[in-house]
Design an enzyme around this catalytic site. Structure first.
Site, short mmCIF file in Angstrom:
data_model
loop_
_atom_site.label_atom_id
_atom_site.label_comp_id
_atom_site.label_asym_id
_atom_site.label_seq_id
_atom_site.Cartn_x
_atom_site.Cartn_y
_atom_site.Cartn_z
N HIS A 129 0.82 -1.21 0.00
CA HIS A 129 0.00 0.00 0.00
C HIS A 129 0.86 1.27 0.00
O HIS A 129 2.00 1.26 0.49
CB HIS A 129 -0.91 0.03 1.23
N CYS A 191 0.11 1.67 -5.45
CA CYS A 191 -0.87 2.54 -6.09
C CYS A 191 -0.24 3.83 -6.61
O CYS A 191 0.76 4.31 -6.08
CB CYS A 191 -1.99 2.90 -5.11
#
Length: 220
Positions: A129, A191
């Site tokens: 993440h 991301c």
């Protein structure tokens, strides 16, 4: 009526304070959880056992972390399938590697994207993440540069890779984790652009050596 208005105002104040402080609390828990699962506390036997654990590899199902998922990961910490560690010295990143990409796994460190991948062979792919303006999980990778050295260990050997490419790709470009003929790679995915795209880092394999020869690298 005034009594009810006062209660309502207090509730609004409490909710407002929670919204302000919940993100720092969540980040602190994630940071502590990553440190807690440092592979210095795991033996090669532990790693081998964790490699046999059942894991979720459905990366398409990965969602942004919520405080509930982070707390759940903290509860499950003692049973997390830790299988190694990744260190990027130039951006001060050190994280546990865990099997699969389940929500609890990705709340603690880097997750493996393919079931049978092996360090020093093919294209070893990890996901993590990203949090804007933070230094937890894969966020430091945004500061990594071509030429940086990346170390990955399974607590038996240390595998050294050199960062070769760093680019933003479409979320659908899953080919990036495929094995390529005659190439030994490390691929890191996180991301980009508010989750609509991915940051993909690929590093070339340099060498491997016994963990006893690299204790200075593994220090937090």
């Amino acid at each position: 009526m005034k009594h009810y208005k006062r209660i309502l105002l207090i509730l609004i104040l409490i909710i407002g304070l929670l919204l302000i402080f919940i993100q720092p609390i969540q980040n602190a828990i994630i940071d502590r959880l990553s440190d807690q699962l440092n592979t210095a506390d795991y033996s090669a036997t532990d790693i081998e056992k964790n490699n046999q654990a059942h894991a979720d590899f459905e990366f398409d199902n990965v969602q942004s972390l919520s405080i509930a998922e982070v707390l759940q990961a903290q509860i499950k910490a003692s049973n997390m399938p830790v299988i190694g560690s990744i260190i990027v010295p130039n951006v001060q990143m050190q994280l546990p590697i865990l099997k699969g990409v389940g929500n609890a796994v990705l709340a603690a460190g880097a997750g493996t994207l393919k079931p049978d991948q092996q360090l020093g062979q093919g294209n070893y792919a990890l996901a993590g993440h990203y949090f804007e303006n933070k230094d937890i999980l894969f966020s430091p990778l945004y500061q990594a540069q071509v030429g940086d050295i990346i170390y990955v260990t399974d607590m038996t050997d240390v595998y050294e890779y050199k960062l070769a490419t760093k680019k933003v790709i479409a979320a659908t470009d899953i080919y990036i984790i495929d094995d390529l003929p005659d190439q030994t790679l490390l691929t890191l995915i996180t991301c980009a652009e508010k989750g609509t795209k991915r940051l993909a880092i690929q590093a070339d394999f340099v060498q491997s050596y016994p963990i006893e020869d690299a204790q200075d690298i593994l220090q937090p």
